[in-house]
Scaffold this motif. Structure first.
Motif, PDB file in Angstrom:
ATOM      1  N   SER A  10       0.815  -1.218   0.000  1.00  0.00           N
ATOM      2  CA  SER A  10       0.000   0.000   0.000  1.00  0.00           C
ATOM      3  C   SER A  10       0.846   1.265   0.000  1.00  0.00           C
ATOM      4  CB  SER A  10      -0.929   0.009   1.213  1.00  0.00           C
ATOM      5  OG  SER A  10      -0.177   0.011   2.415  1.00  0.00           O
ATOM      6  N   LYS A  11       2.135   1.134   0.331  1.00  0.00           N
ATOM      7  CA  LYS A  11       3.039   2.280   0.362  1.00  0.00           C
ATOM      8  C   LYS A  11       3.939   2.342  -0.874  1.00  0.00           C
ATOM      9  CE  LYS A  11       1.734   3.111   4.638  1.00  0.00           C
ATOM     10  NZ  LYS A  11       0.855   4.261   4.984  1.00  0.00           N
ATOM     11  N   GLN A  12       3.832   1.371  -1.760  1.00  0.00           N
ATOM     12  CA  GLN A  12       4.696   1.322  -2.932  1.00  0.00           C
ATOM     13  C   GLN A  12       4.142   2.178  -4.072  1.00  0.00           C
ATOM     14  OE1 GLN A  12       5.456  -2.790  -3.977  1.00  0.00           O
ATOM     15  NE2 GLN A  12       5.845  -3.352  -1.841  1.00  0.00           N
ATOM     16  N   ILE A  13       5.038   2.540  -4.991  1.00  0.00           N
ATOM     17  CA  ILE A  13       4.647   3.307  -6.173  1.00  0.00           C
ATOM     18  C   ILE A  13       5.332   2.717  -7.402  1.00  0.00           C
ATOM     19  CG2 ILE A  13       4.307   5.454  -4.888  1.00  0.00           C
ATOM     20  CD1 ILE A  13       7.037   6.400  -5.999  1.00  0.00           C
ATOM     21  N   ARG A  14       4.753   2.977  -8.569  1.00  0.00           N
ATOM     22  CA  ARG A  14       5.456   2.716  -9.820  1.00  0.00           C
ATOM     23  C   ARG A  14       6.314   3.918 -10.150  1.00  0.00           C
ATOM     24  NH1 ARG A  14       1.456   2.241 -14.346  1.00  0.00           N
ATOM     25  NH2 ARG A  14       0.126   3.368 -12.884  1.00  0.00           N
ATOM     26  N   LEU A  15       7.486   3.660 -10.726  1.00  0.00           N
ATOM     27  CA  LEU A  15       8.401   4.752 -11.039  1.00  0.00           C
ATOM     28  C   LEU A  15       9.027   4.553 -12.408  1.00  0.00           C
ATOM     29  CD1 LEU A  15       9.916   7.323 -10.076  1.00  0.00           C
ATOM     30  CD2 LEU A  15      11.722   5.802  -9.256  1.00  0.00           C
ATOM     31  N   ILE A  16       9.010   5.609 -13.215  1.00  0.00           N
ATOM     32  CA  ILE A  16       9.792   5.696 -14.446  1.00  0.00           C
ATOM     33  C   ILE A  16      10.883   6.732 -14.210  1.00  0.00           C
ATOM     34  CG2 ILE A  16       9.798   6.318 -16.893  1.00  0.00           C
ATOM     35  CD1 ILE A  16       6.856   5.465 -17.002  1.00  0.00           C
ATOM     36  N   ILE A  17      12.108   6.393 -14.581  1.00  0.00           N
ATOM     37  CA  ILE A  17      13.250   7.304 -14.464  1.00  0.00           C
ATOM     38  C   ILE A  17      13.588   7.830 -15.841  1.00  0.00           C
ATOM     39  CG2 ILE A  17      15.663   7.528 -13.740  1.00  0.00           C
ATOM     40  CD1 ILE A  17      15.155   4.911 -12.059  1.00  0.00           C
ATOM     41  N   ASN A  18      13.608   9.142 -16.001  1.00  0.00           N
ATOM     42  CA  ASN A  18      13.997   9.771 -17.262  1.00  0.00           C
ATOM     43  C   ASN A  18      15.295  10.528 -17.010  1.00  0.00           C
ATOM     44  OD1 ASN A  18      13.983  12.135 -19.323  1.00  0.00           O
ATOM     45  ND2 ASN A  18      12.390  10.778 -20.107  1.00  0.00           N
ATOM     46  N   ALA A  43       9.204   0.831 -13.519  1.00  0.00           N
ATOM     47  CA  ALA A  43       8.477   0.480 -14.738  1.00  0.00           C
ATOM     48  C   ALA A  43       9.323   0.694 -15.991  1.00  0.00           C
ATOM     49  CB  ALA A  43       7.190   1.304 -14.838  1.00  0.00           C
ATOM     50  N   GLY A  44      10.510   1.243 -15.843  1.00  0.00           N
ATOM     51  CA  GLY A  44      11.398   1.462 -16.975  1.00  0.00           C
ATOM     52  C   GLY A  44      12.255   2.694 -16.769  1.00  0.00           C
ATOM     53  N   ILE A  45      13.316   2.768 -17.544  1.00  0.00           N
ATOM     54  CA  ILE A  45      14.208   3.926 -17.537  1.00  0.00           C
ATOM     55  C   ILE A  45      14.270   4.462 -18.957  1.00  0.00           C
ATOM     56  CG2 ILE A  45      16.509   4.809 -16.997  1.00  0.00           C
ATOM     57  CD1 ILE A  45      16.927   2.484 -15.121  1.00  0.00           C
ATOM     58  N   ILE A  46      14.161   5.778 -19.085  1.00  0.00           N
ATOM     59  CA  ILE A  46      14.179   6.437 -20.393  1.00  0.00           C
ATOM     60  C   ILE A  46      15.459   7.249 -20.521  1.00  0.00           C
ATOM     61  CG2 ILE A  46      13.008   8.063 -21.930  1.00  0.00           C
ATOM     62  CD1 ILE A  46      10.426   7.471 -20.316  1.00  0.00           C
ATOM     63  N   ALA A  47      16.158   7.051 -21.632  1.00  0.00           N
ATOM     64  CA  ALA A  47      17.365   7.826 -21.921  1.00  0.00           C
ATOM     65  C   ALA A  47      16.979   9.161 -22.539  1.00  0.00           C
ATOM     66  CB  ALA A  47      18.275   7.046 -22.871  1.00  0.00           C
ATOM     67  N   ALA A  48      17.459  10.254 -21.951  1.00  0.00           N
ATOM     68  CA  ALA A  48      17.137  11.599 -22.421  1.00  0.00           C
ATOM     69  C   ALA A  48      18.342  12.228 -23.124  1.00  0.00           C
ATOM     70  CB  ALA A  48      16.716  12.477 -21.244  1.00  0.00           C
ATOM     71  N   HIS A  49      18.052  13.144 -24.040  1.00  0.00           N
ATOM     72  CA  HIS A  49      19.105  13.917 -24.693  1.00  0.00           C
ATOM     73  C   HIS A  49      19.609  14.999 -23.734  1.00  0.00           C
ATOM     74  CE1 HIS A  49      16.890  17.740 -25.395  1.00  0.00           C
ATOM     75  NE2 HIS A  49      15.821  16.951 -25.387  1.00  0.00           N
ATOM     76  N   PHE A  50      20.765  15.560 -24.049  1.00  0.00           N
ATOM     77  CA  PHE A  50      21.247  16.674 -23.233  1.00  0.00           C
ATOM     78  C   PHE A  50      21.900  17.772 -24.051  1.00  0.00           C
ATOM     79  CE2 PHE A  50      24.190  13.083 -22.831  1.00  0.00           C
ATOM     80  CZ  PHE A  50      25.412  13.605 -23.230  1.00  0.00           C
TER      81      PHE A  50
END
Length: 303
Positions: A10-18, A43-50
């Motif tokens: 009940s205290k957990q969350i889904r997380l996407i990292i960008n 739920a996944g990691i997204i590669a971002a431009h910089f």
């Protein structure tokens, strides 16, 4: 991971990292910290431009994320997705990518844990996801490390890499927690501290320390930055604020319009965003150090 405690579902969350992981040397710490946090279902990691190498920066971030996962022996547990290769062309046109599609698909799932997406670089993929599917706005929360200090604003790297995307998100109804430049710079550490608290803890600890030291010695740096014997782990609050949101340390402000020189202009709307005044550096850093140590001990014991 065999940690000596559990987090109730009940205290957990889904997380996407960008993350623009290969931009400099602090994203890697935030990625590792998030991966070691039991509250998070990644739920996944997204590669971002910089931006600085516009043709290859996203691809470089992608490879760096893969490297961190490999060092943590998690490459088969977490998926990595390509984000947009460059900034939005304007405030109306999305740049579709596997990353923006991941945000949409996770946001539109029914009956799942609450979804949060942390952005350690530009907001390109969030703006694109919203422009592609506006219904995601009330189905997720975004946490962004970026933007200049309030109330005036200022030049800031993550914002500079996609001002149009920031305006799309600021104008949208997406719940947004912003950690501006003056706040994320509170996460100051010395290289001596990292040598003692991070480097001893396995492959990932050694890599986190050594890649930062290597970046610190880059010959193209200016006399003013970096400072030589310290660093700001400015992306790490995006992780710790999802463990404890520090409910007394932020203001709800009218979302501004951001000008081309990255100044904040007042807007006459009802749109409010959460802007942090401070973050708890001790809590953030000690939680990361402890989890790296626990992970290393668990790995040695086959856990």
């Amino acid at each position: 991971m065999n940690f000596p405690y559990k987090v109730p579902e009940s205290k957990q969350i889904r997380l996407i990292i960008n993350t623009d992981a290969k931009n400099e040397a602090d994203d890697q710490y935030a990625i590792a910290h998030a991966l070691l946090t039991p509250r998070f279902n990644i739920a996944g990691i997204i590669a971002a431009h910089f931006g600085t190498r516009i043709d290859t920066s996203m691809e470089e971030s992608f490879l760096e994320i893969k490297k961190v996962l490999q060092l943590m022996h998690m490459e088969d547990e977490v998926t990595v997705h390509e984000g947009a290769k460059a900034a939005l062309p304007d405030e109306q046109t999305p740049v579709s990518s596997p990353g923006s599609e991941l945000i949409v698909s996770e946001a539109m799932k029914e009956g799942e844990l609450p979804l949060y997406v942390i952005f350690l670089g530009p907001l390109t993929d969030l703006a694109s996801a919203y422009l592609q599917e506006p219904r995601i706005a009330d189905r997720m929360t975004a946490v962004w490390i970026g933007g200049g200090p309030y109330p005036a604003g200022a030049r800031e790297f993550n914002l500079e890499n996609d001002i149009a995307a920031a305006n799309v998100v600021f104008r949208s109804p997406i719940p947004l927690w912003q950690v501006p430049q003056n706040v994320y710079k509170m996460l100051r550490v010395s290289l001596a501290e990292l040598a003692v608290r991070v480097r001893p803890h396995g492959e990932i600890g050694r890599y986190l320390f050594e890649q930062l030291v290597e970046f610190n010695l880059h010959p193209d740096h200016t006399p003013r930055w970096p400072k030589g014997e310290m660093w700001s782990l400015g992306d790490s609050p995006a992780v710790s604020l999802l463990i404890d949101d520090q409910e007394f340390d932020y203001d709800m402000v009218d979302a501004p319009h951001i000008t081309s020189d990255m100044r904040y202009e007042e807007q006459k709307t009802d749109r409010k965003i959460r802007v942090y005044r401070s973050v708890d550096a001790r809590f953030t850093l000690e939680d990361m150090y402890a989890k790296l140590e626990l992970f290393h001990a668990s790995s040695k014991n086959g856990g």
